[in-house]
Design a protein around this motif. Structure first.
Motif, PDB file in Angstrom:
ATOM      1  N   LEU B  36       0.636  -1.161   0.050  1.00 38.46           N
ATOM      2  CA  LEU B  36       0.003   0.053  -0.005  1.00 38.46           C
ATOM      3  C   LEU B  36       0.942   1.285   0.027  1.00 38.46           C
ATOM      4  CD1 LEU B  36      -2.709  -0.955   2.548  1.00 38.46           C
ATOM      5  CD2 LEU B  36      -3.049  -0.290   0.260  1.00 38.46           C
ATOM      6  N   ARG B  38       3.732   1.672  -1.395  1.00 38.05           N
ATOM      7  CA  ARG B  38       4.307   1.792  -2.522  1.00 38.05           C
ATOM      8  C   ARG B  38       3.282   2.301  -3.474  1.00 38.05           C
ATOM      9  NH1 ARG B  38       8.575  -2.700  -1.680  1.00 38.05           N
ATOM     10  NH2 ARG B  38       9.949  -1.449  -1.289  1.00 38.05           N
ATOM     11  N   LEU B  39       2.154   1.919  -3.314  1.00 35.99           N
ATOM     12  CA  LEU B  39       0.852   2.471  -4.398  1.00 35.99           C
ATOM     13  C   LEU B  39       0.736   3.761  -3.970  1.00 35.99           C
ATOM     14  CD1 LEU B  39      -1.642  -0.533  -4.630  1.00 35.99           C
ATOM     15  CD2 LEU B  39       0.177   0.278  -6.098  1.00 35.99           C
ATOM     16  N   ARG B  79      -5.945  -3.526  -2.785  1.00 37.95           N
ATOM     17  CA  ARG B  79      -5.790  -2.886  -4.163  1.00 37.95           C
ATOM     18  C   ARG B  79      -7.185  -1.966  -4.356  1.00 37.95           C
ATOM     19  NH1 ARG B  79      -8.229  -3.144  -9.157  1.00 37.95           N
ATOM     20  NH2 ARG B  79      -6.761  -2.464 -10.805  1.00 37.95           N
ATOM     21  N   HIS B  82      -7.504   1.119  -2.529  1.00 35.69           N
ATOM     22  CA  HIS B  82      -6.726   2.154  -3.101  1.00 35.69           C
ATOM     23  C   HIS B  82      -7.238   2.781  -4.078  1.00 35.69           C
ATOM     24  CE1 HIS B  82      -3.615   3.105  -6.062  1.00 35.69           C
ATOM     25  NE2 HIS B  82      -3.141   4.026  -5.141  1.00 35.69           N
ATOM     26  N   TRP B 102      -5.111   7.530 -12.782  1.00 38.52           N
ATOM     27  CA  TRP B 102      -4.322   7.266 -11.728  1.00 38.52           C
ATOM     28  C   TRP B 102      -3.439   8.633 -11.695  1.00 38.52           C
ATOM     29  CZ3 TRP B 102      -5.760   3.301  -8.961  1.00 38.52           C
ATOM     30  CH2 TRP B 102      -6.260   2.255  -9.714  1.00 38.52           C
ATOM     31  N   VAL B 132       0.168   3.769 -11.823  1.00 34.37           N
ATOM     32  CA  VAL B 132      -0.040   3.084 -10.649  1.00 34.37           C
ATOM     33  C   VAL B 132      -0.553   1.519 -11.080  1.00 34.37           C
ATOM     34  CG1 VAL B 132      -2.473   3.442 -10.210  1.00 34.37           C
ATOM     35  CG2 VAL B 132      -0.969   2.978  -8.173  1.00 34.37           C
ATOM     36  N   SER B 133      -1.135   1.446 -12.339  1.00 35.01           N
ATOM     37  CA  SER B 133      -1.643   0.316 -12.913  1.00 35.01           C
ATOM     38  C   SER B 133      -0.435  -0.701 -13.435  1.00 35.01           C
ATOM     39  CB  SER B 133      -2.505   0.264 -13.927  1.00 35.01           C
ATOM     40  OG  SER B 133      -2.042   1.359 -15.028  1.00 35.01           O
ATOM     41  N   ARG B 135       2.627  -0.197 -11.832  1.00 33.05           N
ATOM     42  CA  ARG B 135       3.141  -0.410 -10.524  1.00 33.05           C
ATOM     43  C   ARG B 135       2.816  -1.517  -9.814  1.00 33.05           C
ATOM     44  NH1 ARG B 135       2.625   4.220  -6.590  1.00 33.05           N
ATOM     45  NH2 ARG B 135       2.024   5.309  -8.629  1.00 33.05           N
ATOM     46  N   GLU B 136       1.350  -1.644  -9.468  1.00 32.69           N
ATOM     47  CA  GLU B 136       0.768  -2.656  -8.792  1.00 32.69           C
ATOM     48  C   GLU B 136       1.048  -4.090  -9.556  1.00 32.69           C
ATOM     49  OE1 GLU B 136      -3.480  -1.744  -8.904  1.00 32.69           O
ATOM     50  OE2 GLU B 136      -3.817  -2.641 -10.758  1.00 32.69           O
ATOM     51  N   CYS B 155      -6.069  -7.952  -9.865  1.00 34.19           N
ATOM     52  CA  CYS B 155      -6.100  -6.743 -10.556  1.00 34.19           C
ATOM     53  C   CYS B 155      -7.350  -6.556 -11.104  1.00 34.19           C
ATOM     54  CB  CYS B 155      -5.154  -6.389 -11.343  1.00 34.19           C
ATOM     55  SG  CYS B 155      -3.516  -6.342 -10.632  1.00 34.19           S
TER      56      CYS B 155
END
Lengths: 84, 193
Positions: B36, B38-39, B79, B82, B102, B132-133, B135-136, B155
């Motif tokens: 979380l 890092r997001l 996720r 977030h 994002w 972020v898409s 990154r996750e 996801c």
């Protein structure tokens, strides 16, 4: 690497350090969650008990009805015999 | 945690066992927070969403399927929280630079601040600058060690779409890292003259 790909780039990511929430916040969250869990458990037990009580009441009512109907039938039969 | 222990843990959680919650908390708390943070690129907001994630587990514990994979379940919740957070923020705030699904982060993340060495710092910076898409997917696969089918479910996309996204994310990260390794043009000019 923990994932199912073997890639140097992803291996670099896998080696990045982890970070933890502050100890105070972590303890607060844990305590709050456990409290919520306990409340849920108590609520579920109470609901279960209520259901159980309800089932006992239904059975008792059913039994009383059966006794009443049987008694009424017996009385009706007695009356029938007496009128003959 | 092996599958047998995980199934047992899920069973106990369904029964509202506090010890089972403690085990789950010990196993996943730091991992969820790292994911979380890092997001979100913010410790405070990551802590808020982490708390909400655990409360969701408590609220839904009795409705967990007996064969639930606890890790992917928790990461899916985190996720989605977030994503909801950013969606609600986007509704609340008028974004001057136009709507984007994002946010593009512009400040240094807590990880950048504490990264022990230069390479780590560069990786953290490159990772934080990714959409972020992307990154996750990198975090779920490389850091959390989920397999691709599990991560795709987290996801909410198909396995094929996930593979494509992972490849794009990986390529973009490599490009960003390559760029950050190169000295700026001005420096090169100074060296040449």
């Amino acid at each position: 690497m923990k994932g199912d790909l073997h890639d140097p780039m992803l291996e670099l990511l896998a080696r990045l350090p982890q970070s933890a929430p502050s100890a105070a916040r972590a303890e607060f969250v844990r305590a709050r969650s456990l409290l919520a869990l306990e409340k849920r458990r108590q609520k579920r037990t109470a609901t279960h008990d209520q259901k159980h009580d309800g089932r006992v009441m239904d059975a008792a009512l059913c039994f009383a009805c059966v006794v009443y109907i049987a008694a009424a039938a017996i009385e009706a039969l007695k009356l029938g015999w007496a009128l003959r | 945690m092996d599958r047998e222990s995980e199934l047992d843990l899920v069973r106990r959680l369904r029964d509202g066992d506090a010890q089972a919650f403690d085990i789950a908390y010990e196993t996943f708390n730091v991992r969820l927070f790292t994911f979380l943070a890092r997001l979100m690129r913010s410790r405070a907001r990551a802590e808020d969403l982490l708390e909400e994630t655990w409360l969701r587990l408590v609220a839904h514990s009795d409705r967990l399927q007996p064969d639930t994979r606890l890790g992917p379940w928790l990461f899916t919740v985190a996720r989605n929280l977030h994503a909801s957070y950013w969606r609600s923020r986007m509704l609340e705030e008028a974004w001057a630079d136009g709507p984007g699904l994002w946010p593009i982060a512009s400040t240094r993340s807590p990880f950048e601040e504490t990264a022990a060495n230069e390479l780590e710092r560069r990786i953290e910076a490159a990772l934080a600058a990714l959409p972020v898409s992307y990154r996750e997917v990198l975090l779920l696969i490389a850091v959390e060690g989920l397999d691709q089918s599990e991560a795709a479910k987290v996801c909410g996309i198909s396995a094929t779409a996930f593979r494509q996204r992972l490849k794009r994310a990986r390529d973009l990260l490599a490009r960003r890292l390559g760029e950050s390794a190169r000295p700026p043009r001005g420096v090169l000019r100074e060296v040449n003259t």
